[in-house]
Design an enzyme around this catalytic site. Structure first.
Site, PDB file in Angstrom:
ATOM      1  N   PHE A 117     -97.283  -7.140  18.361  1.00 26.50           N
ATOM      2  CA  PHE A 117     -96.033  -7.914  18.266  1.00 26.50           C
ATOM      3  C   PHE A 117     -96.353  -9.395  18.365  1.00 26.50           C
ATOM      4  O   PHE A 117     -96.985  -9.841  19.316  1.00 26.50           O
ATOM      5  CB  PHE A 117     -95.047  -7.532  19.376  1.00 26.50           C
ATOM      6  CG  PHE A 117     -93.737  -8.257  19.236  1.00 26.50           C
ATOM      7  CD1 PHE A 117     -92.746  -7.772  18.385  1.00 26.50           C
ATOM      8  CD2 PHE A 117     -93.501  -9.461  19.905  1.00 26.50           C
ATOM      9  CE1 PHE A 117     -91.541  -8.457  18.217  1.00 26.50           C
ATOM     10  CE2 PHE A 117     -92.305 -10.148  19.734  1.00 26.50           C
ATOM     11  CZ  PHE A 117     -91.328  -9.642  18.896  1.00 26.50           C
ATOM     12  N   ASP A 140    -103.272 -14.017  20.982  1.00 24.16           N
ATOM     13  CA  ASP A 140    -101.883 -14.223  21.364  1.00 24.16           C
ATOM     14  C   ASP A 140    -101.742 -13.904  22.849  1.00 24.16           C
ATOM     15  O   ASP A 140    -101.830 -12.751  23.270  1.00 24.16           O
ATOM     16  CB  ASP A 140    -100.975 -13.315  20.511  1.00 24.16           C
ATOM     17  CG  ASP A 140     -99.491 -13.541  20.803  1.00 24.16           C
ATOM     18  OD1 ASP A 140     -99.166 -14.101  21.864  1.00 24.16           O
ATOM     19  OD2 ASP A 140     -98.661 -13.144  19.960  1.00 24.16           O
ATOM     20  N   LYS A 142     -93.554 -17.825  26.809  1.00 22.46           N
ATOM     21  CA  LYS A 142     -92.985 -17.076  27.933  1.00 22.46           C
ATOM     22  C   LYS A 142     -93.123 -17.806  29.285  1.00 22.46           C
ATOM     23  O   LYS A 142     -92.356 -18.716  29.532  1.00 22.46           O
ATOM     24  CB  LYS A 142     -93.527 -15.646  27.950  1.00 22.46           C
ATOM     25  CG  LYS A 142     -92.954 -14.828  26.761  1.00 22.46           C
ATOM     26  CD  LYS A 142     -93.030 -13.335  26.945  1.00 22.46           C
ATOM     27  CE  LYS A 142     -92.134 -12.606  25.968  1.00 22.46           C
ATOM     28  NZ  LYS A 142     -92.749 -12.274  24.674  1.00 22.46           N
TER      29      LYS A 142
END
Ligand SMILES: *Cc1c(COP(=O)(O)O)cnc(C)c1O
Length: 395
Positions: A138, A223, A252
């Site tokens: 993702f 990532d 985040k």
């Protein structure tokens, strides 16, 4: 207004792209959130691995308020103080060289893809470079980030996506090797797959990837949007593998609730990729967002959060392993540090999440059958015990 009235209003006016849980959260304190009716929830979701510092951290909040009183936005046409400070701290924590601030994780991935393509273009002038991405990954929902997200359900309705993407099996070096061509410019992967179901990279796989990329001058993009910023007990998860990416994405927990992300380049990539005119953003690196980033780094240092994660994670793992052993509904635990997943069988994960919510615990799912635990990094053993007690009842 009652909680139901707020929910009705939201459903009436907000585009229905989420099936939300029936709760309106209003305020937070430490590792607890409160709904509009004053009910308390122990938070093991942290806004999807975001609020690492715990809610109502006074120093963090004060830093934001101070910045609001100075200036919130000036644009990238000028220098600003918080951006310089935040970039220095991010470079120091990662041991990498150049930072580009974005407004989200997705945009960090977009920037990383553009930087990789530009790097390859500068090398050979080609416009048909390929990127290898992982199945079950993702990386975000914009067309570029979606193109490297290995999930057909997310991709299908939005095709055609960007071209030249090949998907390999995560943790299978041969699978990646067999997809390398003369056109391959980058490999992108999560150091610990998050949304896909909490799968940490095997050390041999990640080390093999680094070697493969070095052999062929392919850029390794890691990532770290979910697994970075201390969640595994290192600033960034790859630091625990002895492997360094050429480009890293983060977001985040980077802003602990203030929308901000970044892609970070090593020297080699920074010196031969994006230049003025290639990439930009109105908001990215804005003083308020960067004041948040800067305060986040300061608070991590002040609270010794990396060390705290290393101390508390084994306790969390131990309690989760006991739960796994004693529950017929949990078949396995996977994870790293404070990024943990329980594989649920027979019940649906949604059921467990709903039951936990009713019992005053916020947890989320990952993949189709994994219960995901990504608490604020400041949790204590007592918080872990309380979580286990509630979860045991729900299971
Ligand atoms: C959340 C996430 C993204 C997307 O970040 P947004 O801030 O939601 O755009 C990308 N990659 C990973 C690994 C993520 O967990």
């Amino acid at each position: 207004m009652s909680m139901q009235e707020y929910m009705d209003k939201a459903e009436r006016y907000v585009l229905h792209t989420y099936n939300r849980f029936p709760v309106v959260l209003e305020r937070g304190e430490g590792v607890y959130l409160y709904d509009t009716e004053g009910r308390r929830y122990l938070d093991f979701a942290a806004g999807i691995a975001v609020f690492a510092l715990g809610y109502k951290n006074e120093v963090f909040n004060r830093a934001l308020k101070n910045q609001i009183d100075k200036v919130i936005h000036t644009s990238n046409l000028y220098y600003n103080v918080p951006m310089a400070m935040a970039a220095e701290k991010l470079a120091a924590a990662s041991g990498m060289d150049k930072v580009f601030f974005t407004n989200s994780g997705t945009e960090a991935v977009e920037g990383a893809i553009k930087a990789a393509r530009k790097y390859a273009w500068m090398k050979d002038g080609g416009t048909d470079h390929e990127i290898i991405a992982m199945k079950n990954s993702f990386h975000g929902r914009s067309l570029g980030a979606l193109s490297v997200t290995g999930n057909t359900h997310y991709q299908e309705p939005f095709k055609p996506l960007i071209g030249g993407i090949r998907f390999a099996d995560f943790n299978d070096l041969e699978s990646v090797r067999s997809r390398v061509t003369d056109r391959t410019c980058a490999v992108i992967l999560e150091t610990v797959q998050g949304e896909g179901g909490i799968y940490p990279a095997d050390p041999a796989f990640l080390q093999g990837m680094r070697e493969l990329c070095d052999e062929r001058d392919i850029l390794l993009i890691l990532d770290e949007i979910q697994c970075g910023m201390g969640r595994t007990g290192e600033w960034f998860a790859w630091q625990g593998y002895g492997v360094k990416p050429d480009i890293m994405t983060t977001a985040k927990a980077l802003g602990c609730g203030v929308p901000v992300g970044a892609f970070v380049l090593n020297k080699k990539t920074a010196e031969a990729s994006l230049v003025p005119g290639d990439h930009g953003t109105t908001y990215g690196g804005n003083p308020l967002a960067c004041a948040a980033v800067s305060a986040v780094f300061d608070q991590y240092e002040k609270k010794n959060l990396l060390e705290h994660v290393r101390e508390i994670a084994p306790y969390l793992e131990k309690r989760l392993d006991e739960l796994t052993e004693n529950s017929e509904f949990v078949t396995a635990r996977r994870g790293k540090g404070l990024m943990q997943g329980l594989v649920i069988r027979e019940k649906t994960v949604g059921q467990v999440v709903n039951e936990a919510l009713s019992a005053g615990l916020l947890v989320i799912s990952a993949g189709s059958d994994v219960l995901r635990l990504v608490p604020p990094l400041v949790i204590t053993e007592e918080n872990v015990d309380e979580m286990i007690e509630i979860l045991q009842k729900c299971l």
